[in-house]
Structure formats: C-alpha cells, structure tokens
Write a protein that holds these residues in place. Sequence first.
Motif, PDB file in Angstrom:
ATOM      1  N   HIS A  62       0.820  -1.217   0.000  1.00  0.00           N
ATOM      2  CA  HIS A  62       0.000   0.000   0.000  1.00  0.00           C
ATOM      3  C   HIS A  62       0.853   1.266   0.000  1.00  0.00           C
ATOM      4  CE1 HIS A  62      -3.914  -1.930   0.499  1.00  0.00           C
ATOM      5  NE2 HIS A  62      -3.324  -2.788   1.308  1.00  0.00           N
ATOM      6  N   ASP A  63       0.280   2.304  -0.579  1.00  0.00           N
ATOM      7  CA  ASP A  63       0.852   3.641  -0.633  1.00  0.00           C
ATOM      8  C   ASP A  63       1.049   4.178   0.798  1.00  0.00           C
ATOM      9  OD1 ASP A  63       0.614   6.257  -2.680  1.00  0.00           O
ATOM     10  OD2 ASP A  63       0.025   6.691  -0.607  1.00  0.00           O
ATOM     11  N   LEU A  64       2.202   4.750   1.071  1.00  0.00           N
ATOM     12  CA  LEU A  64       2.511   5.218   2.426  1.00  0.00           C
ATOM     13  C   LEU A  64       1.557   6.326   2.878  1.00  0.00           C
ATOM     14  CD1 LEU A  64       4.423   5.010   4.896  1.00  0.00           C
ATOM     15  CD2 LEU A  64       5.832   6.765   3.797  1.00  0.00           C
ATOM     16  N   GLY A  65       1.228   7.237   1.955  1.00  0.00           N
ATOM     17  CA  GLY A  65       0.304   8.327   2.295  1.00  0.00           C
ATOM     18  C   GLY A  65      -1.055   7.781   2.689  1.00  0.00           C
ATOM     19  N   TYR A  66      -1.475   6.757   2.012  1.00  0.00           N
ATOM     20  CA  TYR A  66      -2.766   6.110   2.315  1.00  0.00           C
ATOM     21  C   TYR A  66      -2.737   5.445   3.694  1.00  0.00           C
ATOM     22  CZ  TYR A  66      -6.402   2.481   2.060  1.00  0.00           C
ATOM     23  OH  TYR A  66      -7.455   1.654   2.333  1.00  0.00           O
ATOM     24  N   VAL A  67      -1.673   4.737   3.971  1.00  0.00           N
ATOM     25  CA  VAL A  67      -1.549   4.063   5.270  1.00  0.00           C
ATOM     26  C   VAL A  67      -1.540   5.106   6.394  1.00  0.00           C
ATOM     27  CG1 VAL A  67      -0.025   2.646   6.713  1.00  0.00           C
ATOM     28  CG2 VAL A  67      -0.403   2.029   4.309  1.00  0.00           C
ATOM     29  N   HIS A  68      -0.819   6.203   6.172  1.00  0.00           N
ATOM     30  CA  HIS A  68      -0.772   7.281   7.165  1.00  0.00           C
ATOM     31  C   HIS A  68      -2.168   7.864   7.393  1.00  0.00           C
ATOM     32  CE1 HIS A  68       1.116  10.318   9.633  1.00  0.00           C
ATOM     33  NE2 HIS A  68       0.453  11.243   8.968  1.00  0.00           N
ATOM     34  N   PHE A  69      -2.920   8.020   6.307  1.00  0.00           N
ATOM     35  CA  PHE A  69      -4.300   8.514   6.398  1.00  0.00           C
ATOM     36  C   PHE A  69      -5.153   7.576   7.262  1.00  0.00           C
ATOM     37  CE2 PHE A  69      -8.589   7.838   4.573  1.00  0.00           C
ATOM     38  CZ  PHE A  69      -9.187   9.054   4.905  1.00  0.00           C
ATOM     39  N   LEU A  70      -5.070   6.273   6.994  1.00  0.00           N
ATOM     40  CA  LEU A  70      -5.879   5.317   7.769  1.00  0.00           C
ATOM     41  C   LEU A  70      -5.576   5.430   9.264  1.00  0.00           C
ATOM     42  CD1 LEU A  70      -5.695   2.022   5.629  1.00  0.00           C
ATOM     43  CD2 LEU A  70      -7.610   3.627   5.783  1.00  0.00           C
ATOM     44  N   LYS A  71      -4.301   5.665   9.541  1.00  0.00           N
ATOM     45  CA  LYS A  71      -3.830   5.692  10.922  1.00  0.00           C
ATOM     46  C   LYS A  71      -4.221   6.978  11.653  1.00  0.00           C
ATOM     47  CE  LYS A  71       0.526   4.675  13.253  1.00  0.00           C
ATOM     48  NZ  LYS A  71       1.949   4.399  13.069  1.00  0.00           N
ATOM     49  N   THR A  72      -4.258   8.103  10.931  1.00  0.00           N
ATOM     50  CA  THR A  72      -4.395   9.408  11.585  1.00  0.00           C
ATOM     51  C   THR A  72      -5.721  10.122  11.315  1.00  0.00           C
ATOM     52  OG1 THR A  72      -3.342  10.481   9.686  1.00  0.00           O
ATOM     53  CG2 THR A  72      -1.893   9.794  11.503  1.00  0.00           C
ATOM     54  N   ALA A  73      -6.492   9.633  10.343  1.00  0.00           N
ATOM     55  CA  ALA A  73      -7.664  10.400   9.884  1.00  0.00           C
ATOM     56  C   ALA A  73      -8.679  10.644  10.992  1.00  0.00           C
ATOM     57  CB  ALA A  73      -8.330   9.680   8.710  1.00  0.00           C
ATOM     58  N   TYR A  74      -8.913   9.647  11.811  1.00  0.00           N
ATOM     59  CA  TYR A  74      -9.971   9.802  12.816  1.00  0.00           C
ATOM     60  C   TYR A  74      -9.657  10.955  13.769  1.00  0.00           C
ATOM     61  CZ  TYR A  74     -13.296   8.989  16.534  1.00  0.00           C
ATOM     62  OH  TYR A  74     -14.293   9.159  17.462  1.00  0.00           O
ATOM     63  N   GLN A  75      -8.412  11.022  14.244  1.00  0.00           N
ATOM     64  CA  GLN A  75      -8.043  12.088  15.174  1.00  0.00           C
ATOM     65  C   GLN A  75      -8.131  13.455  14.510  1.00  0.00           C
ATOM     66  OE1 GLN A  75      -7.805  11.439  18.460  1.00  0.00           O
ATOM     67  NE2 GLN A  75      -8.028  13.658  18.449  1.00  0.00           N
ATOM     68  N   GLU A  76      -7.654  13.540  13.262  1.00  0.00           N
ATOM     69  CA  GLU A  76      -7.727  14.827  12.537  1.00  0.00           C
ATOM     70  C   GLU A  76      -9.172  15.259  12.372  1.00  0.00           C
ATOM     71  OE1 GLU A  76      -5.476  15.973   8.960  1.00  0.00           O
ATOM     72  OE2 GLU A  76      -4.359  14.112   9.268  1.00  0.00           O
ATOM     73  N   PRO A 118     -16.224   3.620   6.335  1.00  0.00           N
ATOM     74  CA  PRO A 118     -16.011   4.724   7.272  1.00  0.00           C
ATOM     75  C   PRO A 118     -14.866   4.411   8.237  1.00  0.00           C
ATOM     76  CG  PRO A 118     -17.913   3.424   7.951  1.00  0.00           C
ATOM     77  CD  PRO A 118     -17.471   2.878   6.616  1.00  0.00           C
ATOM     78  N   ILE A 119     -14.218   5.461   8.718  1.00  0.00           N
ATOM     79  CA  ILE A 119     -13.116   5.279   9.675  1.00  0.00           C
ATOM     80  C   ILE A 119     -13.548   5.805  11.036  1.00  0.00           C
ATOM     81  CG2 ILE A 119     -10.731   5.905  10.249  1.00  0.00           C
ATOM     82  CD1 ILE A 119     -10.251   6.172   7.215  1.00  0.00           C
TER      83      ILE A 119
END
Length: 342
Positions: A62-76, A118-119
């Motif tokens: 997987h794309d690193l930007g995508y993985v980072h999004f999955l990990k951080t999106a909820y808090q943002e 949804p995340i």
Amino acid sequence: MKIYYHPLQMLHKPLSYFSRGKMRQPQEKPERMEAFLQAVEKSAYGLSEVSDFGITPITNVHDLGYVHFLKTAYQEWQDLPEDMGEEVQTSVYVPDDSNPLIGVMAKAARYLADGSSPIGEHTWTSVYWSAQTSLTAAQGLLDGEQQSICLTRPAGHHARKDRAGGFCYLNNAAIAAEHLRSKYAKVAIIDTDMHHGQGIQEIFYERDDVLYASVHGSPVNFYPVVAGHENERGRGRGFMYNHNFPMPHGSSEQVFMDNVDKALEVVRTFEPDVVVHVLGFDVYVDDPQAKCAVSTQGFTELAAKIRSLNVPTMVLVEGGYLVEKLEDNLDAFIQGFAQPQA
Ligand SMILES: [Zn+2]
C-alpha cells in the motif's frame, strides 16, 4: 491446521454506510466474528496467536500516504471545529493528483473509494491486526505449515493500493501474497467471495508471479460495479494471470461449483507454490448480499475442492453477513478443509 485470530479486530464498529443511493445499517459488525469464534470453539482446533510484523509488509503493498491517512484520519477529523459526523466519511471524490491533500477532508476525498468504508476511533487498530493475522498465516506457510485459516476483520479484497472501499481498508490477501513471495516464486490467489476482489486484481494486474482467479456475482449493477468482467485478463507481463468468472445473478449452487472448478483448473495450470484462498460466506443462499445459492453443505464441498489442489494453503475468511448462519457455515468449511488428524 492452524486458525489465526487477534482479538483487537473486534474494536472496529462502523455506525453507518452509504450504498446504492441510501444510508444503511452496517452489515460488517463484530457479531460476525463472535459467530466464527463459536465455530472454532466447537472444532478440534484452538486459536493460534498472531505476531506483529510491523508496517513494512503493509507498505510493500500500500501507498505510504494512504496508510498514514488510515492511521491518523480519525483524530484529525475529531479535531475539526465544524459539525462533523462521528466517522470519517466523504461525499467528495477526487482521487487524482490534482488533489493537493490539504486537510483531512481532502485526504478522505483521495483515499476513500466509496461510502462503505467509514473510519472510526478503532478502525486502524482492527485493520492493522487484521493484516497482521494474515501475515502470521503467510509466515506459517513460509515456515512449512500446510494449512491455515485466518479469521480476519475488516476484510481486505476490495482495498486498493491507495483506497479503501467495500468494507475493506488493507488488502490482506495481497499483503500475504507479497510476503510469501520472499520465498516462493509463484503464489495463486483464489477468491470465492460473492463480490469480485478488484483490489487484488488491480494490485497484481501487471504481474505474472501472483495469479488471481475470482468466482463472483456479475458486477453489472452489483459491487464493485466497475470491475470483475471476464475480459479483464491482466496487462503486460500479467496478461492471462488474471481470471474472472462472473456468475449471473440468481445462479444455483451447481453454477457456483462449476465456476470454482474452472478457476481451480487455471490455478492448477499455473502450478503455484502456495495458495491464498479468499473465502466469503456471502455466497450462502440466504445471505443479504447473495446473488447465488450455496448451501451450508456446499462449503464443505468448496473446502474439499480447495484442499484437492494439494498445495500449502492459507484461507482468509472475508465476506458473510447472515450472522446466525456464520457458525454453521465456517464449521462446514473446516470439515471439508482440514486434513484428517494424524
Ligand atoms: Zn463479499
């Protein structure tokens, strides 16, 4: 035979999703896993522990930007001052490079493919351990195991290199296949979920070392809608290493089995070193997603067919939404799949 499971996969609890023009109640819920665990409890097999292989085998697919999004999106998302929904969702879709990805809503527009992934607060935790469950089974095959079943949730086969969709976030089959490639030259993925695994297809579309064969409901007006037709056969080096067997909606169990036989014939011709089987119980006759009519007994027959390949095989349990039948159906599969105990 080993059965792998990690309890943190239970935490992911989607509140709603958007599909076919309306908001719906989630079908992919923790109760599904409880039913699978009951089937294991009454089987001769215990649960095997899952190891942590870290992020690298995930970002190998997987794309690193995508993985980072999955990990951080909820808090943002939670930090936004606006009147936001509880989960990260999008109604804006701009997947191409014209999207500069500034702000979590722009990232959601880039990294969510549809309204069904949804995340929430714990989504990343469950997604991560779902991938690690798959990796643990792959490592087992690398270490000489012959058979394993992974209880994974959320599922993975719709997840693309850089987009979540269809209840899927990380592509567990692809992550396992890539890990298996560290030792084995040829990996076959056979997918018998009700839906076409367009994420797997896309990831390996130009490769000849990972074969993808899928039996599924015709994608005409059925998820994933835009992929899964017979004439999608791979590209470049990957041409003829992608095989789709779409079934007309309303197909009988016999039609399903005939298509599984065709898919297995392709797999046999490829002579894989190892097999990853994506197993969906949504082909069950009364499943809310079913477009064909497989019986409980049919899962024993399916499992025996997979076993007849006589190649080390890991099974990823993915779809299946009629909670009250999941225990029986997994039990039926285990009976057909497990080699007789020595
Ligand atoms: Zn499915």
